[in-house]
Scaffold this active site. Structure first.
Site, mmCIF file in Angstrom:
data_model
loop_
_atom_site.group_PDB
_atom_site.id
_atom_site.type_symbol
_atom_site.label_atom_id
_atom_site.label_comp_id
_atom_site.label_asym_id
_atom_site.label_seq_id
_atom_site.Cartn_x
_atom_site.Cartn_y
_atom_site.Cartn_z
ATOM 1 N N ILE A 14 0.704 -1.220 -0.089
ATOM 2 C CA ILE A 14 -0.128 -0.055 -0.091
ATOM 3 C C ILE A 14 0.958 1.306 0.002
ATOM 4 O O ILE A 14 0.494 2.241 -0.597
ATOM 5 C CB ILE A 14 -0.967 -0.036 1.074
ATOM 6 C CG1 ILE A 14 -2.170 -1.252 1.213
ATOM 7 C CG2 ILE A 14 -1.729 1.238 1.279
ATOM 8 C CD1 ILE A 14 -2.951 -1.335 -0.005
ATOM 9 N N ALA A 15 1.956 1.291 0.719
ATOM 10 C CA ALA A 15 2.828 2.463 0.791
ATOM 11 C C ALA A 15 4.183 2.121 0.934
ATOM 12 O O ALA A 15 4.636 0.869 1.300
ATOM 13 C CB ALA A 15 2.228 3.187 2.025
ATOM 14 N N VAL B 199 8.220 3.524 3.037
ATOM 15 C CA VAL B 199 8.552 4.263 3.943
ATOM 16 C C VAL B 199 9.884 4.865 3.941
ATOM 17 O O VAL B 199 10.923 4.096 3.465
ATOM 18 C CB VAL B 199 8.476 3.597 5.398
ATOM 19 C CG1 VAL B 199 9.033 4.300 6.545
ATOM 20 C CG2 VAL B 199 7.277 2.859 5.774
ATOM 21 N N ASP C 205 -2.803 -6.901 11.350
ATOM 22 C CA ASP C 205 -2.000 -7.014 10.262
ATOM 23 C C ASP C 205 -0.406 -7.414 10.987
ATOM 24 O O ASP C 205 0.580 -6.741 10.441
ATOM 25 C CB ASP C 205 -1.849 -5.763 9.392
ATOM 26 C CG ASP C 205 -1.106 -6.059 8.022
ATOM 27 O OD1 ASP C 205 -1.164 -7.417 7.744
ATOM 28 O OD2 ASP C 205 -0.839 -5.255 7.091
#
Length: 516
Positions: free
Chosen positions: A130-131, A133, A282
């Site tokens: 999703i993303a 970092v 998660d």
């Protein structure tokens, strides 16, 4: 047409990476093996099967990556080469370009990145479905982590979910188990969770809630959010430093008690579920680290809060009673709870369901975790549920997924961990606090402020209640009058009819007398 295009893309990806061959090769029937040979004609499938599976899931997008992440924790159910490759999906999904990430950060905050951070690492430290970092340093010197949402995610997820809804509708329509499994409701739950993940402000608020909840437990650390730098597409948080929980040898060399770590993980999970009703959903190894800093040595570090689960008080009490009944091997109580909750039809024979549950669970008690295959237990329970028409509860799908994650982590840390005996005292203590004398005292204490306000007014309220005449219900009176009128009309008609019958009979009698 976009949905049709996505379906074509999925089919092409399946054929490109030979995922059809992976799925069909597990069948032993001769005709299936012959079909595999026909389907693979002209295709070069030279890469190892685990690599092909991982690349295929990466190519298919975030929903399929999430599926692979869950599978990666179940090394007892997967061949080793599959498990090793799927583990790379946890935090090593190919990143999007650094320049694009930088542009997204500047767009989110409306100013150049150099005005926000003293330094910003272009290369991401972790890249997920999703993303991704990046590490950075604020102008005041604080070290932070910057999470940036992948561009174009909403369209891809909506396309996949549309296909999943269509498939779920067909399953529900054509499958014998379709209505019982509630596939459309399950997809709807998954839809909510995935769209929640696309709002990073929601993730930041989830982290803040978990941080407050876990503060007194002192077993897990949650990063603090920098709220001035949190938007829907980019969030900035405290940088956490720890060792990934999958690096067990490194943790052991640092002096971490691995067995205690496993027990602490069970305690954290059950605390979040049964005390707070708000749990990290998660918990794959890519989202869990362990601190080796002297002041926080041996504590868990939780990351990525895009998916959290919530349970109502009814759900918590029902689950706790089920767990305790399982631990006590009170299978009759388990069967009764299934009937009381409406999970099985009311006419189900409790003794028959009890015997079926005992046959599934009894062989697995008194064994260490390494000797228990939850996959086999779930398979047997599924067969039992099909026989007794047990309805799958969509609101507990996340909890079921998280239980699989917890078991996978426990198996990695301490294969000899007795999950049942570790959790049983905790659940018994929780039930005592909820429904015992301690729970009663706690509820009275929580309600005390309301009682203090009501007690001075109580005599006046009682006096008013005794003096007040009950007010007539105008609507009820109106209905009563209307019903009385209807009854009067009916009686009038009956009287007229009776009079007419009597008159007719009298006339007939007079006629007969005269003619006789």
């Amino acid at each position: 047409m976009r949905h049709v295009g996505r379906l074509v893309f999925i089919c092409v990806t399946v054929l490109r990476y030979g995922l059809d061959e992976l799925a069909l090769s597990s069948f032993r029937q001769g005709w299936v093996r012959a079909l595999v040979r026909v389907l693979t004609i002209g295709r070069r499938l030279d890469e190892p099967r685990g690599v092909r599976l991982r690349k295929g899931l990466e190519r298919l997008g975030p929903i399929f990556v999430k599926f692979g992440q869950v599978l990666s924790t179940r090394r007892d159910l997967l061949p080793p080469d599959y498990a090793e490759e799927l583990a790379k999906l946890q935090d090593r999904v190919p990143p999007f370009p650094a320049a694009q990430s930088r542009a997204l950060v500047e767009k989110a905050f409306g100013r150049p990145i150099d005005e926000i951070f003293a330094s910003f690492d272009a290369e991401p430290v972790a890249s997920a479905s999703i993303a991704q970092v990046h590490f950075a340093t604020l102008k005041d010197g604080r070290e932070v982590a910057v999470k940036v949402l992948r561009p174009g995610m909403l369209e891809v997820i909506d396309d996949d979910l549309t296909l999943m809804r269509t498939l779920a509708a067909w399953v529900e329509r054509l499958s014998v188990d379709g209505k019982r499994l509630k596939p459309r409701e399950v997809v709807a739950e998954f839809d909510n969770y995935l769209h929640d993940e696309l709002d990073l402000v929601r993730e930041a608020s989830n982290a803040a809630q978990l941080r407050r909840n876990m503060e007194d437990l002192r077993l897990v650390m949650v990063p603090e959010m920098i709220w001035d730098l949190c938007t829907q597409g980019v969030i900035v948080m405290e940088r956490m430093k720890g060792v990934p929980i999958s690096q067990i040898d490194r943790l052991r060399d640092a002096g971490v008690d691995i067995r205690k770590l496993a027990r602490d993980g069970v305690t954290i999970f059950f605390t979040q579920v049964f005390r707070d009703g708000f749990f990290h959903a998660d918990m794959h190894p890519g989202n869990i680290q362990v601190s080796i800093a002297p002041e926080t040595f041996g504590r868990y570090i939780a990351l990525d809060f895009g998916i959290v689960g919530t349970l109502t008080e009814f759900d918590k009490e029902y689950l706790a009673q089920n767990f305790i009944a399982f631990f006590r091997r009170d299978y009759k109580r388990v069967a009764e709870l299934h009937v009381e909750s409406g999970w099985v039809p009311r006419e189900t024979r409790v003794d028959a369901l009890e015997g079926a549950i005992r046959a599934v669970c009894e062989p697995h008690f008194d064994r260490p975790l390494k000797d228990i295959s939850l996959g086999q237990v779930l398979l047997r329970l599924f067969q039992t549920s099909r026989r007794f028409n047990v309805e799958i509860q969509p609101q507990l799908v996340l909890l079921q997924k998280t239980l699989l994650n917890v078991e996978g982590l426990g198996r990695e840390l301490d294969p000899d961990l007795d999950l049942w005996n570790t959790a049983k005292p905790f659940l018994e203590r929780w039930m005592n606090e909820q429904i015992g004398w301690r729970g009663l005292a706690e509820r009275l204490k929580n309600e005390a402020p309301r009682y203090v306000q009501l007690l001075p007014e109580l005599p006046r309220l009682i006096h008013q209640a005794l003096q007040r005449e009950p007010a007539p219900d105008a609507r009820a009176l109106e209905l009563l009058v209307e019903e009385q009128r209807r009854l009067n009309r009916t009686l009038s008609r009956l009287l007229w009819l009776a009079g007419a019958v009597v008159a007719a009979c009298a006339g007939l009698a007079l006629f007969l007398l005269r003619t006789g």
